[in-house]
Design a protein around this motif. Structure first.
Motif, short mmCIF file in Angstrom:
data_model
loop_
_atom_site.label_atom_id
_atom_site.label_comp_id
_atom_site.label_asym_id
_atom_site.label_seq_id
_atom_site.Cartn_x
_atom_site.Cartn_y
_atom_site.Cartn_z
N SER A 61 6.32 6.48 -5.20
CA SER A 61 5.35 7.13 -4.32
C SER A 61 4.23 6.17 -3.93
CB SER A 61 4.76 8.37 -5.01
OG SER A 61 5.75 9.33 -5.29
N SER A 62 3.77 5.38 -4.89
CA SER A 62 2.72 4.40 -4.60
C SER A 62 3.24 3.29 -3.69
CB SER A 62 2.19 3.79 -5.91
OG SER A 62 1.62 4.79 -6.74
N LEU A 63 4.49 2.88 -3.89
CA LEU A 63 5.07 1.86 -3.02
C LEU A 63 5.11 2.34 -1.57
CD1 LEU A 63 8.12 -0.38 -3.66
CD2 LEU A 63 8.08 0.99 -1.59
N LEU A 64 5.50 3.59 -1.37
CA LEU A 64 5.53 4.14 -0.02
C LEU A 64 4.14 4.14 0.60
CD1 LEU A 64 7.97 7.17 -0.54
CD2 LEU A 64 8.51 4.93 0.39
N VAL A 65 3.15 4.53 -0.20
CA VAL A 65 1.78 4.58 0.30
C VAL A 65 1.29 3.19 0.69
CG1 VAL A 65 -0.63 5.01 -0.33
CG2 VAL A 65 1.14 6.65 -0.98
N TYR A 66 1.39 2.22 -0.23
CA TYR A 66 0.82 0.90 0.03
C TYR A 66 1.58 0.14 1.11
CZ TYR A 66 -2.49 1.23 -3.82
OH TYR A 66 -3.53 1.61 -4.63
N THR A 67 2.89 0.39 1.22
CA THR A 67 3.64 -0.28 2.28
C THR A 67 3.20 0.21 3.65
OG1 THR A 67 5.56 -0.52 0.81
CG2 THR A 67 5.95 -0.73 3.18
N LEU A 68 3.04 1.52 3.79
CA LEU A 68 2.63 2.05 5.09
C LEU A 68 1.15 1.82 5.37
CD1 LEU A 68 4.81 5.27 5.11
CD2 LEU A 68 5.11 3.22 6.49
N VAL A 69 0.34 1.76 4.32
CA VAL A 69 -1.06 1.37 4.52
C VAL A 69 -1.14 -0.03 5.10
CG1 VAL A 69 -3.14 0.67 3.26
CG2 VAL A 69 -2.13 2.91 2.84
N ALA A 70 -0.27 -0.92 4.60
CA ALA A 70 -0.30 -2.31 5.06
C ALA A 70 0.28 -2.48 6.46
CB ALA A 70 0.48 -3.19 4.07
N TRP A 71 1.30 -1.68 6.82
CA TRP A 71 2.07 -1.99 8.02
C TRP A 71 2.11 -0.91 9.10
CZ3 TRP A 71 2.68 -6.86 8.47
CH2 TRP A 71 2.93 -7.67 7.36
N LEU A 72 1.64 0.31 8.82
CA LEU A 72 1.77 1.37 9.82
C LEU A 72 1.15 1.01 11.17
CD1 LEU A 72 2.67 4.19 10.66
CD2 LEU A 72 0.58 5.11 9.62
N PRO A 73 -0.11 0.54 11.23
CA PRO A 73 -0.67 0.18 12.54
C PRO A 73 0.14 -0.90 13.25
CG PRO A 73 -2.41 0.33 10.90
CD PRO A 73 -1.12 0.36 10.16
N THR A 74 0.65 -1.87 12.48
CA THR A 74 1.44 -2.95 13.07
C THR A 74 2.77 -2.42 13.61
OG1 THR A 74 0.45 -4.51 11.51
CG2 THR A 74 2.47 -5.21 12.61
N ILE A 75 3.40 -1.53 12.86
CA ILE A 75 4.66 -0.94 13.32
C ILE A 75 4.46 -0.23 14.66
CG2 ILE A 75 6.39 0.84 12.82
CD1 ILE A 75 6.02 0.16 9.83
N LEU A 76 3.41 0.57 14.74
CA LEU A 76 3.14 1.31 15.98
C LEU A 76 2.83 0.36 17.13
CD1 LEU A 76 0.94 4.20 14.53
CD2 LEU A 76 3.37 4.27 15.11
N ALA A 77 2.01 -0.66 16.85
CA ALA A 77 1.66 -1.62 17.90
C ALA A 77 2.87 -2.42 18.36
CB ALA A 77 0.55 -2.55 17.40
N ASP A 78 3.73 -2.79 17.43
CA ASP A 78 4.93 -3.55 17.80
C ASP A 78 5.89 -2.74 18.66
OD1 ASP A 78 3.97 -5.70 16.45
OD2 ASP A 78 5.37 -5.58 14.76
N HIS A 79 5.79 -1.42 18.61
CA HIS A 79 6.63 -0.57 19.45
C HIS A 79 5.93 -0.17 20.76
CE1 HIS A 79 9.07 -0.08 15.77
NE2 HIS A 79 10.06 0.17 16.62
N GLY A 80 4.79 -0.80 21.03
CA GLY A 80 4.16 -0.61 22.32
C GLY A 80 2.92 0.26 22.34
N MET A 81 2.51 0.80 21.22
CA MET A 81 1.31 1.62 21.20
C MET A 81 0.07 0.75 21.27
SD MET A 81 0.00 4.45 18.37
CE MET A 81 1.16 5.72 18.89
N ASP A 82 -0.94 1.21 21.99
CA ASP A 82 -2.22 0.51 22.04
C ASP A 82 -2.78 0.37 20.62
OD1 ASP A 82 -4.76 -0.37 23.57
OD2 ASP A 82 -5.47 1.23 22.24
N ARG A 83 -3.33 -0.79 20.31
CA ARG A 83 -3.81 -1.04 18.94
C ARG A 83 -4.95 -0.10 18.56
NH1 ARG A 83 -1.81 -5.22 16.22
NH2 ARG A 83 -0.54 -6.73 17.36
N GLY A 84 -5.77 0.25 19.53
CA GLY A 84 -6.85 1.20 19.24
C GLY A 84 -6.29 2.55 18.83
#
Length: 409
Positions: free
Chosen positions: A239-262
């Motif tokens: 559970s902690s691995l899932l949390v920390y992985t997405l904390v680290a990379w969620l904004p980057t994942i969204l931005a890499d798929h074309g979402m505005d960084r803001g």
């Protein structure tokens, strides 16, 4: 040690005398202020990583270690805490850990790379001590409401993280001292928590007889050989691995798929905000249940659902994914902490199980952000890391099913 069936799942065995070292309001205030510190100094640094990287000329990998090192040392420091609490008492250990945490925050902002990473190590160890000490303290002082109080302080941890992430940049502008002033300011919160906790230490010195009349109980023999303890540890770890992985990379994942960084940042902040509700409500529900198996599987299932939406519709489904992941991540944290008090019969047992689960949990969690980044770099896509997270959510469901059985160590 053999696992026995508990007759009373909702109310853990009451101690003959509760220590109640100071007024209940002071005790609760102290616990909440300590809990505010336990995630704030970690979340505050995330918006500042880019500036820190520029200041010291760090590579992307070295910058990632700024957030990974504290998580790693939370795992390494956790097994030492039960010995400290038995030797010096929980009240003194908590006070010392809060003060060390504040010192680590100040060390981290000194103009040196060695100080930067040294501060991260100190912060990680201090948080490890607090992570393990609080479940035992809650078990001792609130034996009939341990799960509820676990929900209260786990929620407070996430509130602190959310506030820290939100005010770090405005605080930098207000203080005018760059990222150093913004991050260093969080040492004041640690000092406030230490002052609020001081009455517990002073009263414990004055009333040693009272504390002695309320023993913490015997440690659990052979805890590292217990299947139940390992199931709880794996549930906590994945559970902690899932949390920390997405904390680290969620904004980057969204931005890499074309979402505005803001907008990606807003989605991330929203997910953190929703975590607060999950962290409060899930332990409350757990304390009212005979078995928590269904609840554990539900949290793992929500994690899988949120990851699946992120995998199939990363931009159009981002807000839905953030909401589902927020509930799942906050709820999983609260439930993992609740397992520590619900599956043990004494404060000493809770501290010991907390040391094991959080040692395993944070060592596993530390591999998440680095591993996901390495897989992305190797494959050039986020598909493989997200599929692996889906598989791990399934493993968490299996571990949670076993951890949620009506048994005690």
């Amino acid at each position: 040690m053999a696992v026995t069936r508990a007759r009373q799942p909702l109310v853990t065995p009451a101690l003959p005398v509760r220590s109640r070292l100071a007024h209940p309001a002071l005790l609760l205030t102290g616990i909440l202020l300590v809990a505010l510190n336990m995630r704030a100094c970690l979340a505050a640094i995330s918006p500042m990583v880019g500036e820190i990287q520029q200041t010291f000329g760090l590579s992307s990998t070295a910058s990632g270690l700024i957030t990974t090192v504290p998580v790693l040392f939370q795992g390494l420091g956790a097994p030492l805490t039960p010995r400290l609490t038995r030797r010096f008492g929980t009240e003194r250990v908590v006070l010392g850990a809060v003060l060390v945490l504040g010192a680590g925050v100040l060390l981290r902002v000194l103009p040196s790379i060695a100080a930067l990473y040294g501060g991260c190590v100190v912060i990680g160890v201090a948080i490890a001590v607090l992570n393990v000490s609080l479940p035992g303290l809650v078990k001792r002082e609130f034996p009939a409401k341990a799960a509820t109080m676990t929900g209260v302080y786990s929620t407070t941890m996430l509130v602190g993280a959310t506030l820290a992430a939100g005010v770090s940049v405005p605080l930098e502008k207000a203080l005018g001292g760059g990222w150093q002033a913004s991050l260093g300011a969080w040492s004041v919160l640690a000092l406030v928590a230490a002052v609020a906790w001081l009455p517990q230490v002073l009263r414990s010195r004055q009333e040693r007889a009272v504390v002695a009349a309320a023993p913490a109980g015997r440690p659990i023999d052979g805890i590292w050989r217990s299947p139940l303890a390992w199931r709880i540890s794996l549930f906590m770890g994945i559970s902690s691995l899932l949390v920390y992985t997405l904390v680290a990379w969620l904004p980057t994942i969204l931005a890499d798929h074309g979402m505005d960084r803001g907008e990606a940042g807003l989605v991330f902040a929203f997910s953190n905000l929703v975590q607060v509700a999950g962290a409060f409500l899930v332990p409350l529900a757990a304390g009212r249940m005979t078995r928590q198996r269904g609840l554990a599987v539900a949290m793992a299932g929500l994690n899988a659902m949120g990851i699946a939406v992120l995998l199939l519709a990363p931009v159009s489904g981002a807000w839905v994914s953030a909401a589902v992941l927020g509930i799942a991540q906050g709820g999983s944290l609260g439930l993992a902490l609740a397992f520590i008090v619900l599956r043990t019969g004494s404060a000493a047992g809770a501290a010991q199980l907390g040391g094991m689960t959080q040692a395993v949990g944070y060592l596993v969690a530390a591999a998440g952000p680095v591993g996901a980044g390495a897989l992305h770099q190797l494959t050039g896509s986020w598909t493989t890391p997200l599929v692996l997270l889906l598989v791990l959510a399934g493993v968490a469901a299996v571990a949670g099913w076993g951890a949620g059985r009506n048994r005690t160590l």
